[in-house]
Design a protein around this motif. Sequence first.
Motif, mmCIF file in Angstrom:
data_model
loop_
_atom_site.group_PDB
_atom_site.id
_atom_site.type_symbol
_atom_site.label_atom_id
_atom_site.label_comp_id
_atom_site.label_asym_id
_atom_site.label_seq_id
_atom_site.Cartn_x
_atom_site.Cartn_y
_atom_site.Cartn_z
ATOM 1 N N THR A 81 0.870 -1.315 -0.016
ATOM 2 C CA THR A 81 -0.082 0.029 0.110
ATOM 3 C C THR A 81 1.000 1.273 0.087
ATOM 4 O O THR A 81 0.601 2.094 -0.785
ATOM 5 N N ASP A 109 2.578 2.644 -3.248
ATOM 6 C CA ASP A 109 1.923 3.479 -4.103
ATOM 7 C C ASP A 109 2.201 4.763 -3.811
ATOM 8 O O ASP A 109 2.199 5.522 -3.005
ATOM 9 N N PRO A 110 2.922 5.597 -4.932
ATOM 10 C CA PRO A 110 3.370 6.926 -4.776
ATOM 11 C C PRO A 110 2.376 8.149 -4.059
ATOM 12 O O PRO A 110 2.780 8.843 -3.444
ATOM 13 N N PHE A 111 0.945 7.913 -4.690
ATOM 14 C CA PHE A 111 0.302 8.737 -4.297
ATOM 15 C C PHE A 111 -0.369 8.741 -2.838
ATOM 16 O O PHE A 111 -0.373 9.484 -1.896
ATOM 17 N N ILE A 112 -0.473 7.424 -2.556
ATOM 18 C CA ILE A 112 -0.782 6.996 -0.945
ATOM 19 C C ILE A 112 0.281 7.533 -0.069
ATOM 20 O O ILE A 112 0.138 8.093 0.931
ATOM 21 N N ALA A 131 2.515 9.641 -0.724
ATOM 22 C CA ALA A 131 2.549 11.211 -0.643
ATOM 23 C C ALA A 131 1.648 11.649 0.465
ATOM 24 O O ALA A 131 1.824 12.693 1.221
ATOM 25 N N ALA A 132 0.289 10.982 0.318
ATOM 26 C CA ALA A 132 -0.684 11.643 1.249
ATOM 27 C C ALA A 132 -0.472 11.385 2.874
ATOM 28 O O ALA A 132 -0.579 12.169 3.510
#
Length: 355
Positions: free
Chosen positions: A6, A9-12, A14-15
């Motif tokens: 999980t 995932d670069p977007f997760i 980053a969040a």
Amino acid sequence: MPASSTLSDPFIAAAVWAGLGALGLTLLLSLQIVAMRVRLRRRQAAEAVVLARWRPVLNAAVVGELPAEGSTGLPPMLPGDRLPFLRLWVHLQGSVRGEAGDTLNALARRLRLDEEALAMLARGPRTARLLAALVLGHLRERRAWPDLLELSSDADNTLSLTALWALVRIDPEAAADYLTPMFIEREDWALSHVAGILQQASAPAAAALARILPSLGEAKLPRALRIAEALRLSLPPSVLGAALASPAVPVVIAALRSVLTPETIGQVRTLLEHEDWQVRVQAARALGRVGERADAGRLAGLLGDPHWWVRYRAAEALRDLPALSRADLEALRASLTDRFAADILAQVMAEGSPA
């Protein structure tokens, strides 16, 4: 799904990191607020100790009970005492007059706070310079004149206006000669502030305005006349008469607002028939201040003016004429054949009646 996949995932990822960063910043901000409150409370507690030590001395000075020179009746002035002491001293100076202010000045000089204020004015931060200007103005400290002159042209309006106030306190005549042209030029300074500063130099300011007005152009004349009005200065009849004769409506209006004595009453009467309704309004108001019983007929003629404000101000002027009694006004109202004229006079008479 495994946690590692999980977070891959670069977007997760980053969040998550953004959330952790926001949480960290929130904690830092909270700690900073807590630290600021702690410092504030400590400073307030330290100031309370200082004021508890010095307030009795200042209160005694206000009633003229200053310890004799050379006595041990004064507490020691510690380095941390100076700013709280000066803030309380300035507050008291703003609420006393006459000998009490002189005694407070003597106390400050005995404590060598005049020297402290001079140093603050020359090298201190903004708040210290503001406080120093107030202190030196109350002390009428002539040595501060050069630094106050420099500060009076500062871009910071609060600093500059405070410096100007101090200059007037120190030397009203010299300050009026210097400040009056500046106040005419600086239209961004509110007239209420200007009047408040010049109030203690009204006579020198009147003389300065009388010298300056004849050389001013039409663009600057209204501002200069409004300053005279704010200070309730009686300008020389020749100066005021020239303004009343101006072809520029703003100049004439400002001049009419400055009419306080009857020397120019002839011009005021003529301006009751001016083509501009705003001029007629101000002419009626001026005649209410300086008019005579014979002017009642002239003002009654304006009660039928096409503009409501002209009718209203003419009715007010009739009510305010000292030579006319209530019975005279009732008789005048009864004689009016114009219903609108009678109504406006009745309205103004009712407004001026005691409750």
